[in-house]
Design a protein around this motif. Structure first.
Motif, PDB file in Angstrom:
ATOM      1  N   ILE A   1       8.625 -11.947   0.353  1.00  0.00           N
ATOM      2  CA  ILE A   1       7.852 -10.849  -0.239  1.00  0.00           C
ATOM      3  C   ILE A   1       7.439 -11.207  -1.668  1.00  0.00           C
ATOM      4  O   ILE A   1       6.310 -10.970  -2.082  1.00  0.00           O
ATOM      5  CB  ILE A   1       8.643  -9.518  -0.217  1.00  0.00           C
ATOM      6  CG1 ILE A   1       8.952  -9.114   1.226  1.00  0.00           C
ATOM      7  CG2 ILE A   1       7.868  -8.398  -0.924  1.00  0.00           C
ATOM      8  CD1 ILE A   1       9.940  -7.954   1.369  1.00  0.00           C
ATOM      9  N   ALA A   2       8.382 -11.830  -2.415  1.00  0.00           N
ATOM     10  CA  ALA A   2       8.066 -12.243  -3.789  1.00  0.00           C
ATOM     11  C   ALA A   2       6.890 -13.229  -3.791  1.00  0.00           C
ATOM     12  O   ALA A   2       5.984 -13.143  -4.636  1.00  0.00           O
ATOM     13  CB  ALA A   2       9.299 -12.861  -4.457  1.00  0.00           C
ATOM     14  N   ILE A   3       6.887 -14.152  -2.828  1.00  0.00           N
ATOM     15  CA  ILE A   3       5.801 -15.142  -2.736  1.00  0.00           C
ATOM     16  C   ILE A   3       4.499 -14.467  -2.296  1.00  0.00           C
ATOM     17  O   ILE A   3       3.426 -14.724  -2.854  1.00  0.00           O
ATOM     18  CB  ILE A   3       6.181 -16.283  -1.770  1.00  0.00           C
ATOM     19  CG1 ILE A   3       7.406 -17.046  -2.288  1.00  0.00           C
ATOM     20  CG2 ILE A   3       4.999 -17.240  -1.563  1.00  0.00           C
ATOM     21  CD1 ILE A   3       8.056 -17.978  -1.267  1.00  0.00           C
TER      22      ILE A   3
ATOM     23  N   ARG B   1       3.552 -11.480  -2.789  1.00  0.00           N
ATOM     24  CA  ARG B   1       2.982 -10.725  -3.917  1.00  0.00           C
ATOM     25  C   ARG B   1       2.012 -11.601  -4.699  1.00  0.00           C
ATOM     26  O   ARG B   1       0.946 -11.150  -5.123  1.00  0.00           O
ATOM     27  CB  ARG B   1       4.098 -10.222  -4.847  1.00  0.00           C
ATOM     28  CG  ARG B   1       4.795  -8.966  -4.317  1.00  0.00           C
ATOM     29  CD  ARG B   1       5.951  -8.554  -5.217  1.00  0.00           C
ATOM     30  NE  ARG B   1       5.584  -8.416  -6.619  1.00  0.00           N
ATOM     31  CZ  ARG B   1       5.006  -7.355  -7.150  1.00  0.00           C
ATOM     32  NH1 ARG B   1       4.732  -6.326  -6.401  1.00  0.00           N
ATOM     33  NH2 ARG B   1       4.715  -7.326  -8.431  1.00  0.00           N
TER      34      ARG B   1
ATOM     35  N   GLU C   1      -1.213  -5.014  -5.223  1.00  0.00           N
ATOM     36  CA  GLU C   1       0.168  -5.182  -5.657  1.00  0.00           C
ATOM     37  C   GLU C   1       1.089  -4.684  -4.559  1.00  0.00           C
ATOM     38  O   GLU C   1       1.094  -3.505  -4.235  1.00  0.00           O
ATOM     39  CB  GLU C   1       0.444  -4.423  -6.966  1.00  0.00           C
ATOM     40  CG  GLU C   1       1.739  -4.932  -7.586  1.00  0.00           C
ATOM     41  CD  GLU C   1       2.383  -3.952  -8.543  1.00  0.00           C
ATOM     42  OE1 GLU C   1       1.711  -3.060  -9.070  1.00  0.00           O
ATOM     43  OE2 GLU C   1       3.607  -4.099  -8.736  1.00  0.00           O
TER      44      GLU C   1
ATOM     45  N   VAL D   1       4.550  -3.646  -2.673  1.00  0.00           N
ATOM     46  CA  VAL D   1       5.899  -3.128  -2.898  1.00  0.00           C
ATOM     47  C   VAL D   1       6.621  -3.167  -1.555  1.00  0.00           C
ATOM     48  O   VAL D   1       5.992  -3.314  -0.503  1.00  0.00           O
ATOM     49  CB  VAL D   1       5.903  -1.689  -3.456  1.00  0.00           C
ATOM     50  CG1 VAL D   1       5.236  -1.625  -4.812  1.00  0.00           C
ATOM     51  CG2 VAL D   1       5.275  -0.708  -2.485  1.00  0.00           C
ATOM     52  N   CYS D   2       7.933  -3.050  -1.598  1.00  0.00           N
ATOM     53  CA  CYS D   2       8.698  -3.096  -0.364  1.00  0.00           C
ATOM     54  C   CYS D   2       9.660  -1.920  -0.277  1.00  0.00           C
ATOM     55  O   CYS D   2      10.173  -1.437  -1.285  1.00  0.00           O
ATOM     56  CB  CYS D   2       9.372  -4.466  -0.264  1.00  0.00           C
ATOM     57  SG  CYS D   2      11.136  -4.488  -0.237  1.00  0.00           S
ATOM     58  N   ILE D   3       9.835  -1.441   0.929  1.00  0.00           N
ATOM     59  CA  ILE D   3      10.675  -0.274   1.200  1.00  0.00           C
ATOM     60  C   ILE D   3      11.748  -0.675   2.209  1.00  0.00           C
ATOM     61  O   ILE D   3      11.448  -0.910   3.373  1.00  0.00           O
ATOM     62  CB  ILE D   3       9.808   0.874   1.779  1.00  0.00           C
ATOM     63  CG1 ILE D   3       8.778   1.317   0.737  1.00  0.00           C
ATOM     64  CG2 ILE D   3      10.675   2.043   2.221  1.00  0.00           C
ATOM     65  CD1 ILE D   3       7.691   2.196   1.283  1.00  0.00           C
TER      66      ILE D   3
ATOM     67  N   GLU E   1       3.874  -2.985   1.712  1.00  0.00           N
ATOM     68  CA  GLU E   1       2.545  -2.380   1.658  1.00  0.00           C
ATOM     69  C   GLU E   1       2.034  -2.352   0.229  1.00  0.00           C
ATOM     70  O   GLU E   1       2.813  -2.507  -0.717  1.00  0.00           O
ATOM     71  CB  GLU E   1       2.585  -0.964   2.248  1.00  0.00           C
ATOM     72  CG  GLU E   1       3.616  -0.068   1.610  1.00  0.00           C
ATOM     73  CD  GLU E   1       3.662   1.324   2.249  1.00  0.00           C
ATOM     74  OE1 GLU E   1       3.561   1.415   3.474  1.00  0.00           O
ATOM     75  OE2 GLU E   1       3.800   2.296   1.498  1.00  0.00           O
TER      76      GLU E   1
ATOM     77  N   ARG F   1       0.940  -0.963  -3.279  1.00  0.00           N
ATOM     78  CA  ARG F   1       1.317   0.196  -4.072  1.00  0.00           C
ATOM     79  C   ARG F   1       0.114   1.126  -4.121  1.00  0.00           C
ATOM     80  O   ARG F   1      -1.018   0.684  -4.302  1.00  0.00           O
ATOM     81  CB  ARG F   1       1.640  -0.274  -5.488  1.00  0.00           C
ATOM     82  CG  ARG F   1       2.109   0.829  -6.385  1.00  0.00           C
ATOM     83  CD  ARG F   1       1.874   0.456  -7.802  1.00  0.00           C
ATOM     84  NE  ARG F   1       2.876  -0.485  -8.308  1.00  0.00           N
ATOM     85  CZ  ARG F   1       4.079  -0.118  -8.737  1.00  0.00           C
ATOM     86  NH1 ARG F   1       4.448   1.128  -8.683  1.00  0.00           N
ATOM     87  NH2 ARG F   1       4.905  -1.008  -9.219  1.00  0.00           N
ATOM     88  N   ARG F   2       0.364   2.430  -3.921  1.00  0.00           N
ATOM     89  CA  ARG F   2      -0.729   3.395  -4.033  1.00  0.00           C
ATOM     90  C   ARG F   2      -1.085   3.549  -5.500  1.00  0.00           C
ATOM     91  O   ARG F   2      -0.215   3.499  -6.358  1.00  0.00           O
ATOM     92  CB  ARG F   2      -0.301   4.758  -3.473  1.00  0.00           C
ATOM     93  CG  ARG F   2      -0.105   4.712  -1.974  1.00  0.00           C
ATOM     94  CD  ARG F   2       0.337   6.066  -1.464  1.00  0.00           C
ATOM     95  NE  ARG F   2       1.044   5.924  -0.194  1.00  0.00           N
ATOM     96  CZ  ARG F   2       2.007   6.714   0.227  1.00  0.00           C
ATOM     97  NH1 ARG F   2       2.399   7.730  -0.538  1.00  0.00           N
ATOM     98  NH2 ARG F   2       2.610   6.522   1.381  1.00  0.00           N
TER      99      ARG F   2
END
Lengths: 88, 88
Positions: free
Chosen positions: B46-48, B50, B59, B61-63, B84, B86-87
């Protein structure tokens, strides 16, 4: 802002409580984890913290990034996790 | 939506590429990881990812959440990660 350092032996429920407290106080929190065991506990803590703050109408999201830290004079790659409410 | 199943041996760079592709196509992605090693690779991915989508102004974000899965007829607790934009 204080960084919540998470270890492989950290208890997710305890970290989650600390996380919820820091977010309530500062609006967001930063966690740091080195190694798979620590990252796993940190992610579990975020999942639990989401449930702790959800009744207040806050939905937490997390932003992972790499960061370099010095441990005993040695450079190590850590995972930094920013935890904050989703913007609406 | 297809779930990206991440294993401890998965390569973060490959997962990140798949993740970015799924998000481009569907707007969001769901990952599933069982065990500390797998969760760690998923978070690195996820970091990659981004960084892969950032130039498009997205941008991520993760949940994180817990989920129960059946493996060889046995119930296991997995970590589900929704990724997904970021809103705004």
């Amino acid at each position: 802002m204080d960084v919540l350092k998470v270890a492989a032996k950290s208890k997710p429920l305890s970290i989650a409580g600390a996380l919820a407290g820091v977010i309530r106080e500062n609006g967001s929190a930063e966690m740091q984890a080195i190694g798979a065991g620590a990252v796993n506990q940190a992610i579990k803590a975020i999942a639990i913290a989401r449930g702790i703050v959800a009744p207040s109408g806050v939905e937490l999201v997390c932003i992972p990034a790499f960061t370099e830290v010095q441990i005993d004079g040695e450079e190590r790659t850590a995972i930094k996790l920013i935890v904050e409410p989703r913007r609406r």
